[in-house]
Design an enzyme around this catalytic site. Structure first.
Site, short mmCIF file in Angstrom:
data_model
loop_
_atom_site.label_atom_id
_atom_site.label_comp_id
_atom_site.label_asym_id
_atom_site.label_seq_id
_atom_site.Cartn_x
_atom_site.Cartn_y
_atom_site.Cartn_z
CB SER A 136 25.22 -31.90 77.98
OG SER A 136 25.50 -33.19 78.80
CE LYS A 139 26.58 -35.10 75.12
NZ LYS A 139 26.95 -34.74 76.79
CB SER A 334 22.23 -34.91 75.68
OG SER A 334 23.69 -34.32 76.33
#
Length: 501
Positions: A136, A139, A334
Site C-alpha cells: 500500500s 498509494k 489505506s
C-alpha cells in the site's frame, strides 16, 4: 494464494488508547487532530512555549503549551526543518544503527532509503534503487497525483438531471464514492454529501417544474471506462472485500455500513447507491404527492436541450468532501477502493481514459512532471494489492520529500493524512512496546502489508530538529512473522531518536 494479508491495522478504541498510552501521546493526538492540515505539522511540533525541566530529546519533540499558526502560514505551509541550524545526521553513524534494526525475521530482505528533507542528501541507502513490491505504499503516488491534477480544494458533484422523457430523473455519477444515505454532513468526509439531501432538493425542483408523477429514476455511471476490476487483482481479495468493482458512485466507499473496513462489499456499488437514492426520493415525494416508480435502470443523462427545454436540466446536486480531505482519508485508513477511484479521477482530469490503464498512466505522468523518474517503476494497480508492482525506496522518498519540502505546495495537503505512530490510522495499534515507544507520536508514515511484503514510508523530525524522509520495503518475507513489523517500527524509532553524529 492471495497476496493480501488482512487489514493493515487500525487505531485502538478510545478507552484502550487512554489506558495504554502516556499523557504525552494523548496530548500529541489532540494536536494532530485539532490543527488544520495545512499548518498542522511544523507549528504543531514547534509550539511557542514549553514547560521547564530537562527533556530526553529536543524540545520540538514535546507537546506545545499552546497551538499556534506561524506568520504567513496557509495551505502552502507545512513541513520545514524545525531548526535551521540543526546538524544533518552523520551517514555512517546512522547506517550503523539502522543496520542493527532493519533485519528480516526469517526469509527475505529489506531495502531502504533515508534522506535529509531539506537538502536531499542520502543518509542511508540499502538497495534503494531496487524496484520492489511496495504494497500500500504505492498509494502515495496517487495521493501526490490527485493533489497536483485535481487540486486540494476540488469537490466531486453528484447530480440529478431531467431525463429525455418527461417524468424521468437521471442520477448522474461524478466520482463521489463517499456518499452517505442520509442527510449531507458538512463536517464529515465520509457522508459529506447525502442522498437524502439530494432527494429532497430534487423533489423541490420537480415541484417547481410542475411535476406530479409518477417519476422514474435512471442511473448514469458512465464516467469510468474499461473493466471494473483490475486484471491484477486476485479473485480471493475481491471476495474478501479488499476491493470491489469500481464505479464513480458509491455509498461509504463501497461498503454496506459506514465505517466498516472488512468483509464483503457491494458488487455493483453504483446501483446500490442509486436504489438508496430512489428510496429517499420516494419518501420525499410522498410528502408532497409525487409518486416514484419502483426500480432503477441504467441510462445516459441527456445534454442540456438547446431550446431551453427541461431535458438535461440539472435539478439538484450535492458536493463531496475536498480532494485534500479524501486523500487524508485514503492515506490514514489505506482505503483501496477510494485510492483506485481517485486514480480514475486523475485520468479524467488528464484527458486519459478513466480506466485502470488510464489511471496508472496519468499517475506516472504526474511523477515525471514532479521530476521523479518513473521509467523503472511498474504499477499494475494503484492500491497495492498485487505483487506485480515495482517501486524503489528512492522513488517513495522522493515523493515524500516533494510533499514535505518541494516547490509544489499543493502536495502539503497530504501530510496530515500520514498515520501517526501509536495514535492514528493504520499505525494506531503499533509503537506500544519498549523497543518502539520512542517513535510513538513522532513517526508519521504510510504502511503497507501483503503476505510476503511489508513497507513503511514517511517522515520524522529527529532529536536534533532535522526533518528526515524515509522508506523501508521488505520483500520475500516469511508470512506472519511478527518480527518484520517490529523491525520496521524499531528502525523508524531510531530515526526519531537520532542525534547521530
Amino acid at each position: 494464494m492471495t497476496p493480501k494479508k488482512g487489514q493493515e491495522g487500525a487505531a485502538p478504541p478510545p478507552g484502550r488508547l487512554g489506558r495504554s498510552l502516556p499523557l504525552l501521546l494523548l496530548m500529541l493526538l489532540v494536536v494532530a487532530l485539532a490543527v488544520p492540515a495545512g499548518v498542522a505539522i511544523g507549528p504543531g511540533f514547534l509550539g511557542p512555549a514549553r514547560p521547564p525541566g530537562p527533556a530526553p530529546a529536543g524540545p520540538w519533540q514535546l507537546p506545545p503549551a499552546t497551538l499556534s499558526t506561524a506568520a504567513g502560514s496557509g495551505s502552502g505551509a507545512g513541513i520545514r526543518p524545525l531548526n535551521a541550524a540543526a546538524p544533518v545526521p552523520d551517514a555512517a553513524a546512522l547506517a550503523a544503527q539502522l543496520s542493527a534494526t532493519l533485519k528480516a525475521d526469517g526469509a527475505g530482505s529489506f531495502s531502504g532509503m533515508v534522506q535529509d528533507a531539506a537538502t536531499g542528501e542520502v543518509l542511508f541507502d540499502r538497495s534503494g534503487d531496487e524496484g520492489r513490491a511496495p504494497a500500500s505504499n504505492i498509494k502515495l503516488l496517487t495521493a501526490a497525483a490527485a493533489l497536483r491534477t485535481l487540486g486540494p480544494d476540488r469537490r466531486f458533484s453528484t447530480r440529478t438531471v431531467a431525463g429525455s422523457t418527461p417524468g424521468t430523473v437521471v442520477l448522474t455519477a461524478g466520482g463521489d464514492v463517499l456518499l452517505g444515505a442520509g442527510d449531507s454532513a458538512p463536517d464529515a468526509v465520509l457522508g459529506h454529501a447525502g442522498l437524502a439531501t439530494l432527494a429532497r432538493s430534487t423533489v423541490q425542483a420537480l415541484q417547481q417544474g410542475g411535476a406530479t408523477g409518477p417519476v422514474s429514476v435512471l442511473l448514469d455511471d458512465s464516467l469510468f471506462t474499461g473493466p471494473a476490476l483490475s486484471p491484477a487483482w486476485s479473485p480471493e481479495d475481491v471476495a474478501a472485500g479488499e476491493v470491489a468493482p469500481l464505479f464513480p458512485l458509491a455509498l461509504n466507499s463501497a461498503r454496506f455500513t459506514p465505517g466498516t473496513s472488512t468483509g464483503p462489499r457491494p458488487q455493483d456499488a453504483a446501483m446500490t447507491a442509486a436504489e438508496a437514492f430512489a428510496a429517499r426520493l420516494t419518501e420525499a415525494g410522498a410528502a408532497v404527492g409525487i409518486a416514484v416508480a419502483p426500480g432503477v435502470i441504467r441510462g445516459p443523462a441527456p445534454q442540456p436541450a438547446p431550446d431551453g427545454g427541461q431535458a438535461g436540466k440539472v435539478l439538484a446536486a450535492v458536493e463531496s468532501a475536498t480532494v485534500s480531505q479524501q486523500v487524508d482519508l485514503l492515506l490514514r485508513t489505506s482505503d483501496n477502493y477510494l485510492t483506485e477511484v481517485m486514480g480514475r479521477m486523475v485520468a479524467t482530469a488528464s484527458g486519459k481514459p478513466a480506466s485502470n490503464n488510464g489511471a496508472v498512466a496519468a499517475v506516472l505522468q504526474q511523477l515525471e512532471e514532479l521530476g521523479i523518474p518513473a521509467a523503472s517503476l511498474h504499477a499494475a494497480d494503484l492500491a497495492g494489492l498485487t505483487l506485480d508492482n515495482r517501486v524503489s525506496a528512492r522513488q517513495l522518498t522522493a515523493v515524500i520529500r516533494a510533499m514535505t519540502t518541494g516547490p509544489d505546495t499543493r502536495l502539503r495537503s497530504a501530510l496530515a493524512g500520514f498515520p501517526v505512530a501509536g495514535l492514528t490510522g493504520t499505525l494506531g495499534s503499533r509503537y506500544s512496546d519498549t523497543s518502539t515507544a520512542g517513535g510513538a507520536g513522532l513517526v508519521r508514515a504510510k504502511t503497507g502489508t501483503l503476505n510476503t511484503v511489508i513497507a513503511l514510508s514517511g517522515y520524522v523530525v529527529d532529536a536534533d530538529g532535522r526533518l528526515l524522509v524515509f522508506s523501508f520495503i521488505g520483500n520475500g518475507l516469511t508470512p506472519g512473522a511478527a518480527g518484520n513489523k517490529e523491525a520496521l517500527d524499531r528502525t523508524a524509532s531510531v530515526l526519531a531518536a537520532c542525534g547521530c553524529r
